[in-house]
Design an enzyme around this catalytic site. Structure first.
Site, PDB file in Angstrom:
ATOM      1  N   GLN A   8     -11.630   7.607  -4.714  1.00 27.73           N
ATOM      2  CA  GLN A   8     -11.655   7.629  -3.153  1.00 27.73           C
ATOM      3  C   GLN A   8     -13.117   8.521  -3.751  1.00 27.73           C
ATOM      4  O   GLN A   8     -14.130   7.924  -4.554  1.00 27.73           O
ATOM      5  CB  GLN A   8     -11.010   8.425  -2.566  1.00 27.73           C
TER       6      GLN A   8
ATOM      7  N   HIS B  72      -4.795 -20.556  12.082  1.00 28.15           N
ATOM      8  CA  HIS B  72      -6.872 -20.436  11.994  1.00 28.15           C
ATOM      9  C   HIS B  72      -7.422 -19.297  11.000  1.00 28.15           C
ATOM     10  O   HIS B  72      -7.580 -20.346  10.207  1.00 28.15           O
ATOM     11  CB  HIS B  72      -7.048 -20.800  13.223  1.00 28.15           C
TER      12      HIS B  72
ATOM     13  N   ASP C 103       0.630  -1.675  -0.452  1.00 28.43           N
ATOM     14  CA  ASP C 103       0.215   0.002   0.130  1.00 28.43           C
ATOM     15  C   ASP C 103       0.677   1.008  -0.017  1.00 28.43           C
ATOM     16  O   ASP C 103       2.145   1.220   0.083  1.00 28.43           O
ATOM     17  CB  ASP C 103      -1.016   0.178   0.769  1.00 28.43           C
TER      18      ASP C 103
ATOM     19  N   ASP D  43      -2.661   8.464  -1.967  1.00 25.53           N
ATOM     20  CA  ASP D  43      -3.668   8.918  -1.953  1.00 25.53           C
ATOM     21  C   ASP D  43      -4.415   9.648  -0.975  1.00 25.53           C
ATOM     22  O   ASP D  43      -3.283   9.156   0.449  1.00 25.53           O
ATOM     23  CB  ASP D  43      -5.223   8.057  -2.359  1.00 25.53           C
TER      24      ASP D  43
ATOM     25  N   GLY E  35     -10.773   3.643   1.297  1.00 26.33           N
ATOM     26  CA  GLY E  35     -11.621   5.145   1.532  1.00 26.33           C
ATOM     27  C   GLY E  35     -13.203   4.267   2.440  1.00 26.33           C
ATOM     28  O   GLY E  35     -13.934   4.932   2.878  1.00 26.33           O
TER      29      GLY E  35
ATOM     30  N   ASP F  66      -7.709  -7.250   1.638  1.00 25.55           N
ATOM     31  CA  ASP F  66      -6.743  -7.244   2.267  1.00 25.55           C
ATOM     32  C   ASP F  66      -7.075  -6.465   3.598  1.00 25.55           C
ATOM     33  O   ASP F  66      -8.341  -5.864   3.528  1.00 25.55           O
ATOM     34  CB  ASP F  66      -5.131  -6.692   2.075  1.00 25.55           C
TER      35      ASP F  66
END
Length: 376
Positions: free
Chosen positions: A194, A340, A92, A146, A221, A271
């Site tokens: 965004q 897990h 990122d 951003d 966002g 993610d």
């Protein structure tokens, strides 16, 4: 980088695809475990590879820039070699971390001045140097710089911020195109939509990002405190505009239910820190609901952690033993729960893919959402 759509679900906008980079093929939809500082917290790389088995993980530009710093990563030959990971990495841009430092940063047109959470030193991120930093980290997919707006967000602030994110994107693209990939493999830039929770802004931003002509596109966002229904509404608006032939990445999302609902809207990549962070607090996600392993009810439950046995820990250890580890504050408890949860998240997206290929994803998704929406 290449993206190939293999199947579309007839009952939703879900799709199965293959994203291929120099570090291998990523079967979508995919969940990317978050490896913030060059480590997925509490998990050895061998367990990550052999047991959790993701095609791609995420690294964090802000954290890696501050520690171990880019000069060390460059000497190591990039993050892949530094952490001994031979599959894909996405980084990122640091925009979200800078957003979360709200009391310790100043945003201007040029970029963002922020204070390190480690030693209080001041640093500046600009669209240009964030491209350079991510080139040096060496991720396969790098994100545009951003501004991530908070929730709730005033309409006029969201609009101003969106336009600045677009101007920053133009600068990112120029810098990215003017610099070579490092370490002998291709790197790809994804821009970020965004617009907060305003439909008209999301449409404008999605059109701007689609017109940038990148190999893939991201939606940022969201998952910043807004109700799930608003998240889904914004994702739907954006996915109707972003090109179908390119991968779509929804950043920072989310719960297992969020992931399935957004797959149904046409998202390919996800993610989130939730499976790892919640694991460290004793929350386990399963196909039948969530478990708070700290609860007394598990004290003498000697059944396996999860009889589905997705990863080796699920049947190797009992619920009573795992509860004991948390009660005793033993590190091993956090590690078991993390393996897990990550194993479950990867199972979930791969199962979703199977059902998209079989053409019955929508029906399966509705059943799973009901099942998982329970506290065990």
């Amino acid at each position: 980088m290449q993206f190939k759509r293999i199947a579309n679900d007839p009952g939703s906008r879900a799709r199965a695809g293959e994203l291929t980079t120099d570090h291998g093929t990523i079967e979508t939809p995919i969940f990317m475990p978050v490896g913030t500082a060059g480590t997925v917290k509490g998990v050895h790389q061998r367990e990550l590879t052999d047991d959790i088995n993701p095609d791609i993980i995420l690294g964090n530009t802000y954290h890696l820039y501050l520690r171990p710093k880019t000069d060390i990563l460059e000497k190591a030959g990039g993050l892949h070699k530094f952490m001994n990971w031979d599959r894909n990495i996405l980084t990122d841009s640091g925009g979200y971390q800078v957003y979360s430092l709200s009391n310790n940063r100043k945003i201007k047109e040029e970029g963002v001045k922020f204070k390190s959470h480690i030693d209080g030193s001041y640093h500046v991120f600009t669209p240009e140097n964030v491209m350079d930093i991510q080139r040096t980290i060496g991720a396969d997919i790098i994100m545009a710089f951003d501004e991530c707006t908070p929730y709730p967000c005033d309409y006029h602030y969201a609009k101003r911020s969106m336009y600045m994110t677009h101007r920053w994107l133009d600068r990112c693209i120029k810098r990215f195109n003017d610099t070579p990939s490092k370490y002998g493999y291709e790197q790809t830039l994804f821009p970020i939509v965004q617009g907060s929770t305003y439909k008209d802004l999301r449409k404008q931003s999605a059109e701007y990002i689609a017109n940038a002509g990148a190999f893939g596109n991201a939606i940022g966002g969201l998952s910043v405190g807004e109700p799930a229904e608003e998240m889904y509404a914004m994702t739907e608006v954006v996915c109707e505009i972003l090109p179908e032939e390119k991968p779509r990445y929804l950043m920072g999302v989310g719960t297992p239910i969020n992931i399935l609902e957004n797959i149904a809207l046409g998202v390919d990549m996800f993610d989130c820190v939730m499976p790892t962070r919640n694991a460290r607090n004793g929350m386990l996600f399963t196909a039948h609901g969530t478990i708070n392993i700290k609860n007394k009810k598990w004290e003498d439950d000697f059944s396996p952690i999860d009889e589905m046995g997705i990863t080796y820990v699920d049947t190797y250890y009992s619920k009573a033993y795992l509860r004991h580890l948390f009660a005793a504050n033993e590190y091993l408890g956090k590690q078991i729960a993390t393996i897990h949860n990550l194993g479950f998240y990867l199972w979930l997206v791969r199962e979703a893919r199977k059902h998209i290929l079989a053409g019955d994803f929508a029906e399966w998704k509705n059943t799973m959402v009901k099942q998982m929406d329970k506290r065990l």
